[in-house]
Design an enzyme around this catalytic site. Sequence first.
Site, PDB file in Angstrom:
ATOM      1  CE  LYS A   1      -9.008  -6.120   6.579  1.00  7.78           C
ATOM      2  NZ  LYS A   1     -10.311  -5.484   6.902  1.00  7.78           N
TER       3      LYS A   1
ATOM      4  CD  GLU B   1      -2.347  -9.651   5.674  1.00  6.19           C
ATOM      5  OE1 GLU B   1      -2.933 -10.644   5.161  1.00  6.19           O
ATOM      6  OE2 GLU B   1      -2.141  -8.749   4.879  1.00  6.19           O
TER       7      GLU B   1
ATOM      8  CG  HIS C   1      -3.904   2.807   6.172  1.00  6.24           C
ATOM      9  ND1 HIS C   1      -2.643   2.226   5.487  1.00  6.24           N
ATOM     10  CD2 HIS C   1      -3.513   2.831   7.644  1.00  6.24           C
ATOM     11  CE1 HIS C   1      -1.594   2.176   6.387  1.00  6.24           C
ATOM     12  NE2 HIS C   1      -2.229   2.539   7.613  1.00  6.24           N
TER      13      HIS C   1
ATOM     14  NE  ARG D   1     -18.242  -1.842   1.554  1.00 10.40           N
ATOM     15  CZ  ARG D   1     -17.290  -0.700   1.129  1.00 10.40           C
ATOM     16  NH1 ARG D   1     -17.573  -0.354   0.154  1.00 10.40           N
ATOM     17  NH2 ARG D   1     -15.985  -0.772   1.872  1.00 10.40           N
TER      18      ARG D   1
END
Length: 674
Positions: A120, A204, A239, A300
């Site tokens: 990430k 973040e 999540h 994907r």
Amino acid sequence: MTQQEIRKILIANRGEIACRVAATARRLAIRTVAVHSDVDARARFVAACDEAVSLGGAAPKDSYLRQDKIIAAAKATGADAIHPGYGFLSENAEFAAACAQAGLVFIGPPASAIAAMGLKAESKRLMEAAGVPLVPGYHGAEQDFDLLAAEAERIGYPLMIKASAGGGGKGMRIVEAHEDFAENLASCQREAIASFGSAAVLIERYVQRPRHIEIQVFGDSHGNYVYLFERDCSVQRRHQKVLEEAPAPGLGAARRREMGEAAIAAARAVGYVGAGTVEFIAEPAADGDIDFYFMEMNTRLQVEHPVTEAITGLDLVEWQIRVAAGEPLPLHQDELAIGGHAIEARICAENPDNDFLPATGRLDVFRLPEHTAFAVNGNGVRVDSGVREGGDISPFYDPMIAKLIVHGATREEALARLDAALAQTHIVGVANNVAFLRRTAACRSFAQADLDTALIRREHDALFGSERPFGLPFAVTAGAIVAHIVQAERALANADPWSHRDGWRIGGPVTRRLLIEHGETADTAAFTPLDRDSIRLGIGDATHLLTLNGADDIALDGRPLHVATYRTGELFSVFAGSGSAAVRLADPLAHAGEAETEAGRLTAPMPGKVVAFLVEAGETVAKGQPLAVMEAMKMEHTIKAPIDGTVSELLYGIGDQLSEGAELLRLEPLQKAE
């Protein structure tokens, strides 16, 4: 890339995606090979393929993650290509490279693109260079605790910690305040190591009331790119996605184009080929539309790709195969258009009332609405599933049972079709979220498209409260059970008249009583036959007239009801269009002596592995205090103290595997002062 003929595909995955690939391949006259673990030897997806090869083992590390065994199976069966599905090795750059080295076509992006987007932090640096908007945060390689804590203070709370190598909702934690940072960082890192083999994280700013909107992109080996519009995946728990829809409600045409072009810029930056998803976090903008920030790219096919297929009329798996064979994209951007609205509901083996704890067990009943297997038909209902009635949901893999996809001309029509289809979905034998999905789709926020990732928490009362919809009145449940018992006894009596148990007596029928446990309550239903098809049903002070109209049709006080009732021992599951109920027919004599105290024992709620003990023997704990962390079905689950007490003994070590119900530790109640 020169065009390469693909005549046989090995599917390096399991479940509904394997079924889906097999169906598309069959339509293209391509043979398929299933690989499977010992646990999945008789699974539906194995039967769906032309050939099957056993990988052995049960846990993914012993089966579906064994690159060497999968490539050997492809070579042994003469496969030309490997389709990785989603999950397991689908985003593994090493596996993609190994396929190429073995002379096999990897039906997915090149290894370099997977590697570039796999971390990430690195992907965010690439996106920044490509001009794709980013959420403010820390994406650096340095992982020293003091530095991470300092960066957290700079960014400000609330913030999000994410596993740098993560995906699928794992290795993510929301941190509300400074004092919670260390504990959440440690938990996130443990889950990241277990799931991805790396403890690296990024931090973040946590966007308030964020929406999760993702863009489906496709690229080919000739340099062509398109975006196939967006999906709103905001409705999430832990999540992970619950409901997904396309197109995203309230997204303007200009912003849709802007997001699509940003997604293509992201794909072009890494030389992407095949199907991929660029995920954005979005929030309300000053102009009434939305602002969006790059979150990650999934290299994907996604679980929710069917909603994109529904609104575009395309088969994305066919596109994957054609692009992997070296063909150009079948369509250009100006040839793509949105038609109608589609919603997908993920049907999972889990208990929503117990923090969505995954469940295992046998699918005693698995009945689905009328649908077409892999394309939307005239009534707009599709089901993708890799399991079948009588199969098992094991603790080794993801708990998803099926995906229910509906399509309508408008969002309102799709919502109505979704509710009707969920009402016709009957699952018995394993805890599941079907009723929860009905409540979620019907709640005010989702019905009015007031979407964000906190929707489930915000609608807590409607989804979990005592007045939640789609439960059945006790009288209806009792009537359905009585009808089921009477009709079953009649069927038995037809075969053996001496086994007739309808309560007939000289001088008049006898009244029979059933003690029915529902939730924390037990009520008595008394019933007396009046004639062959009429029964007097007494519940408390109320009396009802129950009429038997057929195997699944009854009437209660003249009101016709279509019900489906399933019995497993003492358990009854009742389904009707207005809701469902699961109850127990109590027999006190059958359970005499079973009420021994369980005080002092804390057991595993499901099969799993111990990843951490948060207390030591001799420690005094308060009710609700976290005691241990288990990992099951790829997720961490925290075991909390049910009472104030003292930990007398820890019975397992870190890394030990536990079966469901195994005693994890002993907790002695605190002695109250005299």
